[in-house]
Design an enzyme around this catalytic site. Structure first.
Site, mmCIF file in Angstrom:
data_model
loop_
_atom_site.group_PDB
_atom_site.id
_atom_site.type_symbol
_atom_site.label_atom_id
_atom_site.label_comp_id
_atom_site.label_asym_id
_atom_site.label_seq_id
_atom_site.Cartn_x
_atom_site.Cartn_y
_atom_site.Cartn_z
ATOM 1 N NE ARG A 90 -10.767 12.343 7.359
ATOM 2 C CZ ARG A 90 -12.146 11.374 7.596
ATOM 3 N NH1 ARG A 90 -12.723 11.689 8.522
ATOM 4 N NH2 ARG A 90 -12.155 10.851 6.452
ATOM 5 C CD GLU B 237 -2.703 1.434 2.506
ATOM 6 O OE1 GLU B 237 -3.681 1.792 2.468
ATOM 7 O OE2 GLU B 237 -1.952 1.391 3.442
ATOM 8 C CG ASP C 244 -11.171 0.894 12.186
ATOM 9 O OD1 ASP C 244 -11.228 0.361 13.429
ATOM 10 O OD2 ASP C 244 -11.589 0.423 11.285
#
Length: 319
Positions: free
Chosen positions: A221, A62, A224
């Site tokens: 901001r 990623e 999870d």
């Protein structure tokens, strides 16, 4: 005991004990706090959690995707990385081109309806196959819009010019290491409302040089905590290592500043299971010494050594 991993476990305990019950965009519900900071000494070890197994290749592929300025999930799928699939899939099933079973609220429905889950999995398999094999389909439905990689490497100005923020920061770190302007932002207010599949959660990061070491602070901001934050910690630690190699410095700290830090209500059981586990020593990151530029990095250039962990803990993703 590793102080680094304890920072994350302390965050979990803090949110469970002090968090506020809140609704959220996904309809799942969370326990949430506003404003929290963790500090990871990268000299201590690479902060890949050991209380549950974290797939380093997903994190590395990623980040490479971001570094290349790519926004299409085809590269990720080619590297067996499925972490962005749901957002691209959502665009497809909500489009006029989609022909198939109703996929409304697929994230939640697949967890409670076995017959729907089978239909969802079949649709997702078809979607992934088309992304990998059909160039036109991939161009239309594999692209997530101007998300992280686009903003990092090809920020578009109102004059039609582009800014390569990351290259600019590398240059400033080499020429003006004491500058307070070593910043990269993914939060582009013009692009967010209509173009991005998901507004950036890790929105802005800044580098700092002292005593021959490079540190990085991230402002996130929306965090999870169970599924996303372990990846974010490792991803920005990896970025700091790569940037330090690029500019000829040692690594310092990764400082993780969180805005809305939340545990989804359907993750609380998993978090408590993780909190009962004992930590292992952190692993070590090895970067290919022959790597020239951060922008040329491949998965084969990055290796984790000495990684011992407990098994993974599965949890549903909120889309």
């Amino acid at each position: 005991m590793t102080v680094n991993e304890q920072q994350y476990l302390d965050l979990c305990q803090h949110v469970l004990a002090k968090g506020h019950r809140k609704s959220d965009r996904t309809g799942t519900g969370t326990m949430s706090v506003f404003g929290y900071q963790m500090r990871f000494d990268l000299q201590e070890g690479f902060p890949l959690l050991t209380t549950k197994k974290i797939n380093f290749n997903l994190i590395a592929s990623e980040l490479i995707w971001f570094l290349r300025g790519d926004t299409n999930i085809r590269y990720l799928l080619e590297n067996n990385n499925n972490i962005w699939n749901e957002w691209a899939f959502k665009r497809w099933v909500e489009s006029a081109s989609y022909r198939g079973p109703d996929m409304t609220d697929f994230g939640r429905r697949q967890l409670v309806d076995d017959s729907f889950k089978a239909a969802y999995q079949a649709a997702m398999t078809r979607f992934k196959e088309q992304i990998l094999t059909d160039d036109q389909f991939a161009a239309e439905f594999g692209d997530l819009g101007p998300v992280y990689g686009k903003q990092w490497r090809h920020w578009e100005t109102s004059r039609g010019e582009t800014i390569d923020q990351l290259s600019d920061v590398i240059a400033s770190l080499k020429t003006s290491p004491d500058s307070r302007r070593h910043l990269v932002t993914a939060w582009n207010p013009e692009d967010i409302p209509s173009n991005m599949a998901l507004p950036p959660c890790h929105a802005l990061f800044q580098f700092y040089v002292a005593d021959g070491k490079l540190s990085c602070q991230l402002y996130q901001r929306s965090a999870d905590i169970f599924l996303g934050v372990p990846f974010n910690i490792a991803s920005y630690a990896l970025l700091t290592h790569l940037m330090a190699k690029e500019v000829g410095l040692e690594v310092g700290e990764f400082i993780h500043t969180l805005g809305d830090a939340h545990i989804y209500s359907n993750h609380e059981t998993q978090v408590n299971e993780q909190l009962r586990r004992q930590m292992y020593e952190l692993p070590t990151l090895k970067i290919n010494e022959q790597l020239g530029s951060i922008f040329d990095v491949e998965l084969a250039d990055l290796k984790i050594e000495g990684y011992q962990s407990h098994p993974p803990i599965k949890a549903p993703i909120a889309v």
